[in-house]
Motif scaffolding. Structure first.
Motif, mmCIF file in Angstrom:
data_model
loop_
_atom_site.group_PDB
_atom_site.id
_atom_site.type_symbol
_atom_site.label_atom_id
_atom_site.label_comp_id
_atom_site.label_asym_id
_atom_site.label_seq_id
_atom_site.Cartn_x
_atom_site.Cartn_y
_atom_site.Cartn_z
ATOM 1 N N ASP A 163 0.798 -1.234 0.000
ATOM 2 C CA ASP A 163 0.000 0.000 0.000
ATOM 3 C C ASP A 163 0.832 1.286 0.000
ATOM 4 O OD1 ASP A 163 -2.256 -1.561 -0.063
ATOM 5 O OD2 ASP A 163 -2.921 -1.094 1.973
ATOM 6 N N PRO A 164 1.968 1.347 0.739
ATOM 7 C CA PRO A 164 2.712 2.614 0.794
ATOM 8 C C PRO A 164 3.374 3.047 -0.518
ATOM 9 C CG PRO A 164 3.174 1.298 2.740
ATOM 10 C CD PRO A 164 2.452 0.401 1.773
ATOM 11 N N GLY A 176 -1.287 3.687 1.467
ATOM 12 C CA GLY A 176 -0.708 3.701 2.804
ATOM 13 C C GLY A 176 -0.949 4.989 3.566
#
Length: 202
Positions: A163-164, A176
């Motif tokens: 996600d990040p 993220g």
């Protein structure tokens, strides 16, 4: 399409992040969700080279072990400049032998993009395939795709997995950096669940 009329589902995942996301997405239906780890189930070997095949393996293993209706998910990130990798091997890229290290996996993804001198923006998609399986072996399949791009360095401490480093199309922040509510309104898993609700839960 077969309607689902039960009030409980076994979600065939040992991933705490996925389980929490599924619980939140299914909460409006009033369905009780139990994870595979909570049910004492092991993780089956995923031998297929596609999301649908692996989701079916997980669904069938959990259904046969418990006799319960099961929802299984197989999902991952497909990066265009890497010919769709890591794809079904999304989690494998994070394996260390002592658990999963997604920081390492994200570094590998960016390193491989740099190695092929991939042009910007570095397009990618998060893909999710859901298999809803009944105790008699019947299943229904639902797919969700979230297009976006891979960015560097990683941004945000929310979410899980990659996600990040994934920024969805139309947004200036990564998954993220999004709240749970923001992510669950647009994620690949949310899109697959929405199709499932329109189909088997309508």
């Amino acid at each position: 399409m077969r309607p689902f009329e039960g009030k409980a589902l076994l979600v065939a995942t040992h991933n705490a992040g996925k389980l929490a996301e599924m619980r939140a997405l299914l909460a409006p239906l009033g369905i009780t969700v139990t994870g595979a780890a909570e049910a004492g189930l092991g993780e089956p070997v995923e031998t297929e080279d596609n999301f649908l095949g692996n989701a079916r393996i997980k669904a069938r293993a959990a259904m046969e072990a418990t006799g319960l209706p099961v929802l299984a998910d197989d999902s991952g990130i497909s990066i265009d400049a890497l010919d769709g990798a890591p794809g079904v091997y999304t989690a494998d890229w994070a394996e260390t032998g002592q658990g999963r290290d997604f920081g390492m996996a994200m570094e590998r993804a960016w390193r491989e993009l740099e190695a092929v001198n991939a042009p910007l923006p570095r397009s990618a998609q998060f893909r999710c395939t859901l298999v809803l399986m009944w105790p008699d072996g019947h299943d229904e399949v639902f797919e969700g795709v979230l297009p976006g791009q891979v960015v560097w360095p990683p941004r945000g401490a929310e979410g899980h997995g990659y996600d990040p480093i994934f920024m969805p199309d139309g947004h200036q922040i990564t998954l993220g950096e999004m709240t749970v509510e923001q992510k669950n309104s647009l994620s690949h898993r949310a899109r697959a669940v929405a199709k499932m609700m329109e189909g088997s839960f309508a």
